[in-house]
Design a protein around this motif. Structure first.
Motif, PDB file in Angstrom:
ATOM      1  N   LYS A  74       0.834  -1.207   0.000  1.00  0.00           N
ATOM      2  CA  LYS A  74       0.000   0.000   0.000  1.00  0.00           C
ATOM      3  C   LYS A  74       0.864   1.251   0.000  1.00  0.00           C
ATOM      4  O   LYS A  74       0.570   2.227  -0.686  1.00  0.00           O
ATOM      5  CB  LYS A  74      -0.923   0.006   1.223  1.00  0.00           C
ATOM      6  N   SER A  75       1.918   1.218   0.778  1.00  0.00           N
ATOM      7  CA  SER A  75       2.806   2.371   0.859  1.00  0.00           C
ATOM      8  C   SER A  75       3.496   2.619  -0.486  1.00  0.00           C
ATOM      9  O   SER A  75       3.614   3.765  -0.926  1.00  0.00           O
ATOM     10  CB  SER A  75       3.847   2.138   1.951  1.00  0.00           C
ATOM     11  N   ALA A  76       3.942   1.550  -1.138  1.00  0.00           N
ATOM     12  CA  ALA A  76       4.604   1.711  -2.438  1.00  0.00           C
ATOM     13  C   ALA A  76       3.631   2.262  -3.477  1.00  0.00           C
ATOM     14  O   ALA A  76       3.985   3.142  -4.274  1.00  0.00           O
ATOM     15  CB  ALA A  76       5.170   0.374  -2.898  1.00  0.00           C
ATOM     16  N   GLY A  78       0.935   4.053  -2.866  1.00  0.00           N
ATOM     17  CA  GLY A  78       0.647   5.439  -2.497  1.00  0.00           C
ATOM     18  C   GLY A  78       1.776   6.375  -2.905  1.00  0.00           C
ATOM     19  O   GLY A  78       1.529   7.480  -3.390  1.00  0.00           O
ATOM     20  N   ASP A  79       3.012   5.928  -2.720  1.00  0.00           N
ATOM     21  CA  ASP A  79       4.148   6.744  -3.151  1.00  0.00           C
ATOM     22  C   ASP A  79       4.149   6.937  -4.664  1.00  0.00           C
ATOM     23  O   ASP A  79       4.430   8.029  -5.166  1.00  0.00           O
ATOM     24  CB  ASP A  79       5.468   6.103  -2.720  1.00  0.00           C
ATOM     25  N   TYR A  80       3.837   5.863  -5.377  1.00  0.00           N
ATOM     26  CA  TYR A  80       3.808   5.926  -6.844  1.00  0.00           C
ATOM     27  C   TYR A  80       2.754   6.913  -7.317  1.00  0.00           C
ATOM     28  O   TYR A  80       2.992   7.737  -8.195  1.00  0.00           O
ATOM     29  CB  TYR A  80       3.562   4.524  -7.404  1.00  0.00           C
ATOM     30  N   SER A  82       1.479   9.399  -5.533  1.00  0.00           N
ATOM     31  CA  SER A  82       1.739  10.754  -5.046  1.00  0.00           C
ATOM     32  C   SER A  82       2.766  11.490  -5.908  1.00  0.00           C
ATOM     33  O   SER A  82       2.833  12.722  -5.855  1.00  0.00           O
ATOM     34  CB  SER A  82       2.217  10.710  -3.597  1.00  0.00           C
ATOM     35  N   ARG A  83       3.530  10.770  -6.698  1.00  0.00           N
ATOM     36  CA  ARG A  83       4.513  11.431  -7.563  1.00  0.00           C
ATOM     37  C   ARG A  83       3.896  11.952  -8.853  1.00  0.00           C
ATOM     38  O   ARG A  83       4.592  12.575  -9.664  1.00  0.00           O
ATOM     39  CB  ARG A  83       5.648  10.448  -7.894  1.00  0.00           C
ATOM     40  N   ARG A  93      -0.978   6.565 -14.332  1.00  0.00           N
ATOM     41  CA  ARG A  93      -0.298   5.736 -13.337  1.00  0.00           C
ATOM     42  C   ARG A  93      -1.235   4.671 -12.775  1.00  0.00           C
ATOM     43  O   ARG A  93      -0.822   3.552 -12.497  1.00  0.00           O
ATOM     44  CB  ARG A  93       0.246   6.606 -12.210  1.00  0.00           C
ATOM     45  N   TYR A 103       1.991  -4.018  -7.756  1.00  0.00           N
ATOM     46  CA  TYR A 103       1.385  -3.045  -6.851  1.00  0.00           C
ATOM     47  C   TYR A 103       0.062  -3.483  -6.289  1.00  0.00           C
ATOM     48  O   TYR A 103      -0.450  -2.887  -5.357  1.00  0.00           O
ATOM     49  CB  TYR A 103       1.181  -1.698  -7.582  1.00  0.00           C
TER      50      TYR A 103
END
Length: 106
Positions: A74-76, A78-80, A82-83, A93, A103
């Motif tokens: 989930k964190s990965a 979300g980071d993807y 957010s960029r 994306r 993912y």
């Protein structure tokens, strides 16, 4: 004389208590030499408790590892997301993440 002064008191553990009644002394000691423990049943019960504890511990560890892996995914993701700089970039994306299974949770 007051009634409380006639009650025998003792101070054994730094607290003052009434003394035990004369007929209520400690029970007679048990002769340990005549007590035969059933060692086989004690050892069997200890094995059962040990295996039950290990099963519970292993189950908890597996659950914890699974939760940590899901949180990392989930964190990965979300980071993807957010960029992304624009809404169109976010949509692109999202489609890319749906095609790429790394993912997706599960």
């Amino acid at each position: 004389m007051y009634a409380r002064n006639r009650i025998h008191m003792y101070e054994g553990d730094s607290f003052i208590h009434t003394s035990p009644a004369p007929g209520h002394l400690e029970p007679a000691p048990v002769d340990v030499a005549n007590v035969v423990p059933d060692l086989e049943s004690i050892e069997q019960r200890a094995r059962e408790l040990r295996s039950e504890t290990l099963r519970d511990l292993l189950g908890r560890a597996i659950t914890w590892i699974g939760q940590k892996m899901r949180q990392a995914r989930k964190s990965a993701l979300g980071d993807y997301f957010s960029r992304s700089s624009k809404l169109a970039d976010l949509a692109r994306r999202k489609k890319e993440a749906e095609r790429d299974s790394r993912y997706l949770a599960g």
